[in-house]
Design a protein around this motif. Structure first.
Motif, short mmCIF file in Angstrom:
data_model
loop_
_atom_site.label_atom_id
_atom_site.label_comp_id
_atom_site.label_asym_id
_atom_site.label_seq_id
_atom_site.Cartn_x
_atom_site.Cartn_y
_atom_site.Cartn_z
N UNK A 233 0.89 -1.16 0.00
CA UNK A 233 0.00 0.00 0.00
C UNK A 233 0.92 1.21 0.00
N UNK A 234 1.18 1.76 -1.18
CA UNK A 234 2.12 2.86 -1.32
C UNK A 234 1.39 4.08 -1.87
N UNK A 235 1.68 5.24 -1.27
CA UNK A 235 1.10 6.51 -1.72
C UNK A 235 2.20 7.57 -1.69
N UNK A 339 -1.70 -5.72 -4.48
CA UNK A 339 -2.37 -4.61 -3.82
C UNK A 339 -3.80 -4.51 -4.31
N UNK A 340 -4.66 -3.95 -3.49
CA UNK A 340 -6.09 -3.87 -3.80
C UNK A 340 -6.48 -2.48 -4.28
N UNK A 341 -7.22 -2.40 -5.40
CA UNK A 341 -7.44 -3.45 -6.41
C UNK A 341 -6.19 -3.64 -7.26
N UNK A 342 -6.03 -4.84 -7.77
CA UNK A 342 -4.73 -5.24 -8.32
C UNK A 342 -4.36 -4.53 -9.61
N UNK A 343 -5.32 -4.19 -10.43
CA UNK A 343 -4.99 -3.48 -11.67
C UNK A 343 -4.46 -2.09 -11.37
N UNK A 347 -0.08 -0.46 -11.45
CA UNK A 347 0.43 0.78 -12.04
C UNK A 347 1.04 1.69 -10.97
N UNK A 348 0.34 1.84 -9.86
CA UNK A 348 0.80 2.76 -8.83
C UNK A 348 2.17 2.35 -8.28
N UNK A 349 2.33 1.05 -7.98
CA UNK A 349 3.60 0.59 -7.43
C UNK A 349 4.72 0.80 -8.45
N UNK A 350 4.45 0.47 -9.71
CA UNK A 350 5.48 0.64 -10.73
C UNK A 350 5.88 2.10 -10.89
N UNK A 351 4.89 2.98 -10.89
CA UNK A 351 5.18 4.40 -11.09
C UNK A 351 5.92 5.02 -9.90
N UNK A 352 5.57 4.60 -8.68
CA UNK A 352 6.12 5.24 -7.49
C UNK A 352 7.39 4.58 -6.96
#
Length: 390
Positions: A233-235, A339-343, A347-352
């Motif tokens: 869970x990354x922000x 991570x939820x939701x997986x789609x 993207x979020x994990x890859x970008x951040x």
């Protein structure tokens, strides 16, 4: 370091334990996630097994043509089919995918579920059977490159003249992954598998498990690779990440948590017991970190209602990247994340986080197949500035 993602064939949602925000569990959605993981540069995807899941082998086969480089870490439950038939399936999938098959041996720890599939062995006997199964599986695939037949007579399984005529591309066989926390599981890993996987525990606890497996493997003259299974869970900021974690469990109530924990308590899996001990069913909606942040940025809240992997890395991109590097320093090479939701979270994990990983990994993951511009062109004239990795 190899970064994997997850295909949620048991369902996906924005909120744990609720149909609110749920995604349709169909081929189109699995395909979207696989294409995203492939195009973003993930090493591969894990496909789970169990009665709550779509069949892992069928799903993996259906995704071959939708992807180019993505590897499929396909869960294999020993004892449900003959080991020679399973080896034939593996060789076929490996050949049709161009050598992109990895196998995750899953002995299982839910006696009720296993009984429903015709498995009635106790914990000790299941691991004995699993060892015989993967021994036959590996040997018959190794022999497939030379055309030799296999005879094997074990306590639980026997084969006479076993053959696979079409060998896999991977030599001598597709790599075998396996996770387990009991003594018999560590013995099986030391003797038979290529990569030992652990669920996400505090680094010191993970280090102790790896040390035990390493010692058992060394006694057999073997060296393994190691990996870990975690949620993320990354922000942009730590506060945002913890708010997202709170949102993930915002639909849960004490009755749902209690019911899930009672179900898990009936399993004989040592790993599942260790997951439960991380949180002991404690759940405070007003402060989700209380009693659940078991190590810096490592949160046990997912395991309140999810069986198996129950911990998540929660934090800002630098924090999550630092925790991954901390695990890597213990000798972990394979990071199987979700991570939820997986789609969305793929993207979020890859970008951040991808830009913060070690250079060799970053170059592999972030290498685009086209040459830009990347991002929306500004005022019909200017391409966005390239962000340098830090």
């Amino acid at each position: 370091m190899k970064i994997f993602w997850f295909i949620p064939t048991h369902g996906d949602s924005r909120y744990l334990g609720s149909s609110r925000g749920a995604r349709v569990n169909d081929f189109a959605y699995f395909k979207q996630i696989a294409i995203a993981a492939d195009s973003l540069g993930y090493e591969g995807v894990l496909l789970p097994t169990g009665r709550s899941c779509e069949d892992s082998w069928v799903v993996a086969a259906s995704l071959i043509d939708a992807t180019r480089h993505l590897k499929f870490l396909v869960a294999l439950r020993p004892g449900l089919v003959a080991p020679t038939q399973s080896a034939r399936m593996a060789a076929t999938l490996d050949r049709l995918s161009g050598g992109r098959l990895l196998v995750n041996l899953v002995t299982g720890g839910d006696a009720e579920e296993l009984a429903g599939d015709g498995q009635f062995l106790d914990h000790k006997a299941r691991y004995e059977q699993s060892a015989e199964f993967i021994r036959i599986w590996r040997d018959v695939l190794t022999r497939s490159h030379t055309g030799e037949a296999l005879d094997y007579d074990g306590e639980h399984l026997s084969v006479k003249g076993g053959k696979v005529l079409y060998p896999p591309i991977n030599r001598p066989h597709p790599p075998v992954f396996f996770g387990g926390s009991s003594g018999p599981a560590h013995d099986l890993a030391a003797e038979q598998v290529d990569t030992y996987l652990t669920w996400g525990e505090a680094p010191a606890d993970v280090a102790r498990k790896l040390s035990d497996v390493r010692e058992r493997a060394a006694a057999r003259g073997r060296q393994l690779q190691y990996g870990i299974r975690l949620h993320v869970i990354v922000r942009e900021t730590e506060d945002e990440a913890w708010r997202a974690a709170a949102e993930l469990v915002s639909e849960l109530d004490e009755a749902t948590v209690a019911a899930a924990q009672a179900r898990f308590a009936g399993m004989d899996s040592v790993g599942q017991r260790r997951m439960a001990e991380l949180h002991r069913g404690r759940f405070n909606k007003a402060n989700i970190r209380e009693g659940l942040e078991i190590s810096p940025n490592l949160w046990a809240g997912v395991g309140l209602v999810r069986g198996g992997a129950g911990t998540a890395l929660v934090g800002s991109p630098p924090q999550v990247a630092d925790r991954i590097k901390e695990y890597a320093e213990l000798g972990l090479e394979h990071f199987i994340l979700s991570g939820y939701p997986h789609l969305d979270e793929a993207h979020r994990f890859a970008e951040l986080v991808f830009p913060l990983l070690p250079l060799s990994v970053r170059e592999k993951l972030a290498a685009p197949s086209l040459t830009g511009p990347f991002g929306e062109v500004v005022a019909n004239s200017y391409a966005p500035k390239t962000v340098s990795a830090s």
